[in-house]
Scaffold this active site. Structure first.
Site, mmCIF file in Angstrom:
data_model
loop_
_atom_site.group_PDB
_atom_site.id
_atom_site.type_symbol
_atom_site.label_atom_id
_atom_site.label_comp_id
_atom_site.label_asym_id
_atom_site.label_seq_id
_atom_site.Cartn_x
_atom_site.Cartn_y
_atom_site.Cartn_z
ATOM 1 N N SER A 140 42.580 39.692 36.497
ATOM 2 C CA SER A 140 42.909 40.760 35.556
ATOM 3 C C SER A 140 43.964 41.662 36.168
ATOM 4 O O SER A 140 43.955 41.911 37.386
ATOM 5 C CB SER A 140 41.664 41.586 35.225
ATOM 6 N N TYR A 152 34.894 46.696 38.467
ATOM 7 C CA TYR A 152 35.493 45.534 37.803
ATOM 8 C C TYR A 152 36.841 45.198 38.430
ATOM 9 O O TYR A 152 37.133 44.039 38.743
ATOM 10 C CB TYR A 152 35.653 45.821 36.313
#
Length: 305
Positions: A140, A152
């Protein structure tokens, strides 16, 4: 022949969203696919879509966060198709929360799925692959830093770093390892008004899928150790971190010389930090502010950044 004829591919987290798009596109390109999701009902739905289009797929409900189940997932592919040629490490969790409100049990779960799940499944897969195998890890752009998603982002940074290292280690085995940073309109953006505005309906998971299929196939031979971002209309390579000039040298550094180095030299060379600060203005429009759910179980699956 299509791009993946004769190949067997495992796609994790493929019950919906990006994972479903990756599995369906790979099957459409000729691959026999193991569709994995901890929600085996969703995995079965994806299998139904593939077989209805004349493709070949089986469902798996294994959890990649468990090493034995990750091995069983790979074993299933070999048992069904006699081989394993490609792995898409897509399964993941995501939630938004400010760091001082992080809950330990959710941090643990996030790391187990997003990092250990990639490692466990990747290790099992590379042991089963022959030459010309391909691993595609889903990372990501958040790994550059994103507000409200520190844990995350850290897991996706681990995936990017793992990709670089595995690419080096697996050169001798003829196995390629790359990572994709996708952005698409999935259930992950449905709870945030700004995300919905900045990720329009035409940015579908299907627009990212051709990149993943390309990386799984022979046409990408020679492409390894790369992190590639695709948000639908935009496709680009993400640069690796590097040691930045100027490099100052002394026989030894003390408190005063370190302070002078920053005051007199490094102050003009400090790096921007965070995804938003690193992107040019034309690529910032889709970024979302931190969303802090009242219930920390308001999480979204599947590595969508």
């Amino acid at each position: 022949m299509t791009a993946l004829d004769g190949r067997a591919v495992v796609v994790t987290g493929a019950g919906q969203g990006l994972g479903r798009a990756f599995a369906c596109h790979a099957a459409g390109a000729g691959a026999a696919v193991v569709v994995n999701d901890v929600d085996v009902g969703l995995a079965t739905e994806t299998v139904g879509l593939i077989t209805a289009d004349g493709g070949c797929a089986v469902a798996s409900g294994h959890s990649v966060a468990d090493a034995e189940q990750a091995q069983a997932l790979v074993d299933l592919c070999v048992a069904e198709y006699g081989r394993l040629d490609g792995l898409v490490n897509n399964a993941g969790l995501n939630y938004a929360v400010l760091p001082w409100d992080e809950e330990a049990r959710l941090v643990k779960e996030l790391v187990e799925v997003n990092v250990l799940g990639v490692i466990y499944t990747g290790l099992a897969a590379m042991r089963a692959m022959g030459r010309d195998g391909s691993i595609v890890n889903i990372s990501s752009g958040a790994f550059l830093g994103q507000r409200g998603r520190g844990t995350y982002a850290a897991t996706k940074g681990a995936v990017a770093s793992l990709t670089y290292s595995w690419a080096l280690d697996l050169e001798v085995a003829g196995i390629r390892v790359n990572a994709v940073c996708p952005l698409a309109r999935t259930r992950m953006v449905l709870g945030c008004e700004r995300s919905l505005r900045n990720c329009p309906p035409d940015r579908t998971p299907e627009k990212v899928a051709p990149l993943v299929t390309f990386l799984l196939g022979d046409r990408s031979r020679g492409v390894t150790g790369q992190v590639i971002r695709c948000n639908g209309p935009q496709l680009h390579i993400v640069g690796q971190p590097y040691f930045k000039a100027p490099v100052l040298e002394r026989d030894s550094w003390d408190d005063e010389s370190v302070e002078r180095a920053f005051d007199e030299v490094f102050a003009a060379h400090l790096e921007p930090y965070g995804l938003e600060k690193r992107l040019p203005p034309t690529m910032r429009e889709w970024l979302e502010p931190p969303r802090v759910p009242a219930d920390l179980d308001d999480r979204a699956a599947v590595g969508e950044s």
